[in-house]
Design a protein around this motif. Structure first.
Motif, PDB file in Angstrom:
ATOM      1  N   ASP A 102      -1.009   0.008  15.709  1.00  0.00           N
ATOM      2  CA  ASP A 102      -0.412   0.218  14.384  1.00  0.00           C
ATOM      3  C   ASP A 102      -1.210  -0.628  13.389  1.00  0.00           C
ATOM      4  O   ASP A 102      -1.047  -1.853  13.322  1.00  0.00           O
ATOM      5  CB  ASP A 102       1.061  -0.184  14.405  1.00  0.00           C
ATOM      6  N   ARG A 103      -2.049   0.041  12.633  1.00  0.00           N
ATOM      7  CA  ARG A 103      -2.922  -0.679  11.699  1.00  0.00           C
ATOM      8  C   ARG A 103      -2.578  -0.273  10.262  1.00  0.00           C
ATOM      9  O   ARG A 103      -2.456   0.921   9.959  1.00  0.00           O
ATOM     10  CB  ARG A 103      -4.393  -0.375  11.984  1.00  0.00           C
ATOM     11  N   GLU A 104      -2.496  -1.281   9.402  1.00  0.00           N
ATOM     12  CA  GLU A 104      -2.177  -1.033   7.991  1.00  0.00           C
ATOM     13  C   GLU A 104      -3.184  -1.757   7.103  1.00  0.00           C
ATOM     14  O   GLU A 104      -3.467  -2.938   7.315  1.00  0.00           O
ATOM     15  CB  GLU A 104      -0.759  -1.504   7.673  1.00  0.00           C
ATOM     16  N   ASP A 161      -3.776  -2.763   3.205  1.00  0.00           N
ATOM     17  CA  ASP A 161      -3.108  -2.902   1.906  1.00  0.00           C
ATOM     18  C   ASP A 161      -4.137  -3.259   0.837  1.00  0.00           C
ATOM     19  O   ASP A 161      -5.083  -4.015   1.091  1.00  0.00           O
ATOM     20  CB  ASP A 161      -2.035  -3.993   1.967  1.00  0.00           C
ATOM     21  N   ALA A 170       1.376   0.818  -2.091  1.00  0.00           N
ATOM     22  CA  ALA A 170       0.804   1.600  -0.998  1.00  0.00           C
ATOM     23  C   ALA A 170       0.729   3.072  -1.334  1.00  0.00           C
ATOM     24  O   ALA A 170      -0.136   3.802  -0.804  1.00  0.00           O
ATOM     25  CB  ALA A 170       1.625   1.387   0.266  1.00  0.00           C
ATOM     26  N   GLU A 201      -3.450   2.413   3.452  1.00  0.00           N
ATOM     27  CA  GLU A 201      -3.421   3.320   4.608  1.00  0.00           C
ATOM     28  C   GLU A 201      -2.696   2.645   5.772  1.00  0.00           C
ATOM     29  O   GLU A 201      -2.843   1.444   6.022  1.00  0.00           O
ATOM     30  CB  GLU A 201      -4.845   3.712   5.041  1.00  0.00           C
ATOM     31  N   ARG A 202      -1.923   3.430   6.484  1.00  0.00           N
ATOM     32  CA  ARG A 202      -1.275   2.968   7.711  1.00  0.00           C
ATOM     33  C   ARG A 202      -1.440   4.054   8.767  1.00  0.00           C
ATOM     34  O   ARG A 202      -1.120   5.219   8.522  1.00  0.00           O
ATOM     35  CB  ARG A 202       0.210   2.668   7.474  1.00  0.00           C
ATOM     36  N   GLU A 247      -0.929   4.972  13.007  1.00  0.00           N
ATOM     37  CA  GLU A 247      -0.427   4.704  14.352  1.00  0.00           C
ATOM     38  C   GLU A 247      -1.250   5.535  15.336  1.00  0.00           C
ATOM     39  O   GLU A 247      -1.276   6.769  15.251  1.00  0.00           O
ATOM     40  CB  GLU A 247       1.059   5.057  14.455  1.00  0.00           C
ATOM     41  N   ARG A 281      -0.511   9.147  10.198  1.00  0.00           N
ATOM     42  CA  ARG A 281      -1.466   8.574   9.249  1.00  0.00           C
ATOM     43  C   ARG A 281      -0.871   8.737   7.834  1.00  0.00           C
ATOM     44  O   ARG A 281      -0.631   9.850   7.371  1.00  0.00           O
ATOM     45  CB  ARG A 281      -2.816   9.272   9.336  1.00  0.00           C
ATOM     46  N   ARG A 340      -1.621   7.741   3.908  1.00  0.00           N
ATOM     47  CA  ARG A 340      -2.677   7.256   3.010  1.00  0.00           C
ATOM     48  C   ARG A 340      -2.209   7.325   1.559  1.00  0.00           C
ATOM     49  O   ARG A 340      -1.421   8.188   1.175  1.00  0.00           O
ATOM     50  CB  ARG A 340      -3.949   8.078   3.199  1.00  0.00           C
TER      51      ARG A 340
END
Length: 234
Positions: free
Chosen positions: A87-89, A91, A97, A102-103, A105, A159, A161
């Protein structure tokens, strides 16, 4: 009447003496020596083996067990399959956001092998009993290899964005680069493999393999020991 011409004594052949034949001294000595050697030879033969000049076979060939282990090189003793969700975000400072960011999984599935290295194995680390029925083998600790991510079992779950990123995708011709996601997934999967019981399974499977191999070569009992993993206590 008849006339007597001469008168000679007629020897009596029954009482006439015969000349004696002398036996050579060498024959007498040889006979006496033979008479002495016969009993002596019978006594010596009583403690001599049945085949005093028989041949004895001494086998000094290299034990087949050592050669079989050296031919293995590396034994992949256990394989583990692992999954992780990354799980990458990203900022953008001071920007909502929805506007920029972007986030993602990412579900990653990969495998890792635990192997035992046989390349440094020599006769000094393999001890075989005198009768060849038992053996002790010293091996290095199992090593967990690199993780291999399965692309067919790995994919983006979600995803999200921001507007800036979506406009950039629409105006540009550069595809989305997920290489960083794969790199993060590999690190997480490798950590999961190290914390698992993969090494213990590898030791158990290696013992079972070596026991079966040794028994096929005539060795009934095998004791296998492993060194401690690098960096571990003791």
């Amino acid at each position: 009447m008849p006339t007597l011409l001469s008168s000679r004594p007629v020897p009596d052949v029954r009482t006439a003496p015969r000349p004696r034949r002398r036996v050579p001294l060498r024959l007498l000595a040889a006979g006496a020596g033979l008479a002495v050697l016969v009993p002596v030879g019978m006594k010596v033969a009583s403690w001599l083996p049945d085949e005093p000049f028989g041949q004895e076979v001494v086998d000094r060939s290299t034990t087949p067990l050592v050669l079989a282990l050296q031919d293995l090189h590396e034994y992949h003793a256990a394989t583990g399959t692992f999954q992780v969700v990354v799980d990458r975000e990203l900022d953008t400072r001071y920007v909502p956001a929805v506007i920029s960011g972007e986030r993602v999984e990412f579900l990653a599935t990969g495998t890792a092998d635990a192997s035992v290295d046989f390349t440094g194995l020599d006769a000094g680390r393999v001890a075989l009993s005198a009768d060849g029925t038992s053996a002790t083998i010293e091996l290095p600790a199992p090593r967990v290899g690199e993780v291999r991510i399965d692309p067919e079992q790995s994919h983006v779950l979600d995803r999200d964005r921001g507007l800036v990123e979506r406009l950039g995708d629409a105006l540009g011709d550069n595809p989305v680069d997920d290489s960083e996601l794969y790199a993060l997934a590999e690190d997480r999967l490798a950590a999961a493999a190290e914390e698992s019981d993969l090494r213990e399974r590898a030791e158990t499977n290696t013992r079972a393999m070596l026991t079966g191999l040794a028994r096929s070569l005539g060795v009934d009992e095998v004791e296998v020991s492993f060194a401690e993993p690098d960096g571990s206590a003791g």
